[in-house]
Motif scaffolding. Sequence first.
Motif, PDB file in Angstrom:
ATOM      1  N   GLU A 127       0.951  -1.052   0.046  1.00 50.62           N
ATOM      2  CA  GLU A 127       0.022  -0.144  -0.053  1.00 50.62           C
ATOM      3  C   GLU A 127       0.931   1.280   0.051  1.00 50.62           C
ATOM      4  O   GLU A 127       1.709   1.298   0.832  1.00 50.62           O
ATOM      5  CB  GLU A 127      -0.941   0.004   1.222  1.00 50.62           C
ATOM      6  CG  GLU A 127      -2.023   1.180   1.372  1.00 50.62           C
ATOM      7  CD  GLU A 127      -2.584   0.923   2.358  1.00 50.62           C
ATOM      8  OE1 GLU A 127      -3.496   2.229   2.690  1.00 50.62           O
ATOM      9  OE2 GLU A 127      -3.135   0.106   2.871  1.00 50.62           O
ATOM     10  N   LEU A 128       0.522   2.244  -0.886  1.00 47.87           N
ATOM     11  CA  LEU A 128       1.410   3.496  -1.047  1.00 47.87           C
ATOM     12  C   LEU A 128       0.540   4.548  -0.545  1.00 47.87           C
ATOM     13  O   LEU A 128      -0.457   4.743  -0.734  1.00 47.87           O
ATOM     14  CB  LEU A 128       1.616   3.665  -2.409  1.00 47.87           C
ATOM     15  CG  LEU A 128       2.279   4.928  -2.836  1.00 47.87           C
ATOM     16  CD1 LEU A 128       3.763   5.214  -2.233  1.00 47.87           C
ATOM     17  CD2 LEU A 128       2.702   5.144  -4.218  1.00 47.87           C
ATOM     18  N   ARG A 129       1.196   5.458   0.462  1.00 47.67           N
ATOM     19  CA  ARG A 129       0.115   6.542   0.871  1.00 47.67           C
ATOM     20  C   ARG A 129       1.023   7.681   1.150  1.00 47.67           C
ATOM     21  O   ARG A 129       2.147   7.641   1.597  1.00 47.67           O
ATOM     22  CB  ARG A 129      -0.424   6.284   2.423  1.00 47.67           C
ATOM     23  CG  ARG A 129      -1.560   5.257   2.211  1.00 47.67           C
ATOM     24  CD  ARG A 129      -2.170   5.532   3.745  1.00 47.67           C
ATOM     25  NE  ARG A 129      -3.182   4.258   3.929  1.00 47.67           N
ATOM     26  CZ  ARG A 129      -3.741   4.233   5.100  1.00 47.67           C
ATOM     27  NH1 ARG A 129      -3.583   5.190   6.033  1.00 47.67           N
ATOM     28  NH2 ARG A 129      -4.358   2.989   5.262  1.00 47.67           N
ATOM     29  N   GLY A 130       0.681   8.832   0.705  1.00 47.13           N
ATOM     30  CA  GLY A 130       1.396  10.064   0.996  1.00 47.13           C
ATOM     31  C   GLY A 130       0.997  10.751   2.332  1.00 47.13           C
ATOM     32  O   GLY A 130      -0.008  10.359   2.686  1.00 47.13           O
ATOM     33  N   ALA A 131       1.910  11.471   2.789  1.00 49.97           N
ATOM     34  CA  ALA A 131       1.822  12.253   3.793  1.00 49.97           C
ATOM     35  C   ALA A 131       1.049  13.524   3.660  1.00 49.97           C
ATOM     36  O   ALA A 131       1.098  13.946   2.819  1.00 49.97           O
ATOM     37  CB  ALA A 131       3.390  12.637   4.356  1.00 49.97           C
ATOM     38  N   VAL A 132       0.313  13.820   4.886  1.00 51.52           N
ATOM     39  CA  VAL A 132      -0.610  14.847   4.778  1.00 51.52           C
ATOM     40  C   VAL A 132       0.299  16.207   5.050  1.00 51.52           C
ATOM     41  O   VAL A 132       1.022  16.251   5.868  1.00 51.52           O
ATOM     42  CB  VAL A 132      -1.616  14.637   5.901  1.00 51.52           C
ATOM     43  CG1 VAL A 132      -2.468  16.200   6.010  1.00 51.52           C
ATOM     44  CG2 VAL A 132      -2.561  13.467   5.730  1.00 51.52           C
ATOM     45  N   ILE A 133       0.357  17.249   4.390  1.00 53.14           N
ATOM     46  CA  ILE A 133       1.096  18.247   4.380  1.00 53.14           C
ATOM     47  C   ILE A 133       0.517  19.243   5.415  1.00 53.14           C
ATOM     48  O   ILE A 133      -0.654  19.462   5.281  1.00 53.14           O
ATOM     49  CB  ILE A 133       1.530  18.864   3.027  1.00 53.14           C
ATOM     50  CG1 ILE A 133       2.281  17.757   2.252  1.00 53.14           C
ATOM     51  CG2 ILE A 133       2.335  20.092   2.925  1.00 53.14           C
ATOM     52  CD1 ILE A 133       2.424  18.109   0.937  1.00 53.14           C
TER      53      ILE A 133
END
Length: 110
Positions: free
Chosen positions: A104-110
């Motif tokens: 699973e690939l998830r981006g960080a919340v900026i």
Amino acid sequence: MKYVVMIFRGLDRAWTEADEQGLGRLQQLERELAESGELISSEGLRPPAEGRIVQIRDGQQVVTDGPFGEAKEQLAGYFMVDADDERAQAIAGRVSAAIGDRVELRGAVI
């Protein structure tokens, strides 16, 4: 942008020679990402039975030992990388290929 590539493993799977080879491929990828400056961190995780849930209830810390729930898979490890979206997806593909399963690939919340 920062991304986490989460690696899952079935709880009932025994460690195999293929897993050992996959681990070698992950270690090679870890070295490559460290050299390129894209690797933030990468770790394997201990099994759920060795984990704890920590929460505050009515102002008091409550700690519950694992295992937890009826999950068939566990979060077994991760790669945290700093890359653009396309590159992060390519890295996730390499991790998936190394372990022979989905990630699973998830981006960080900026």
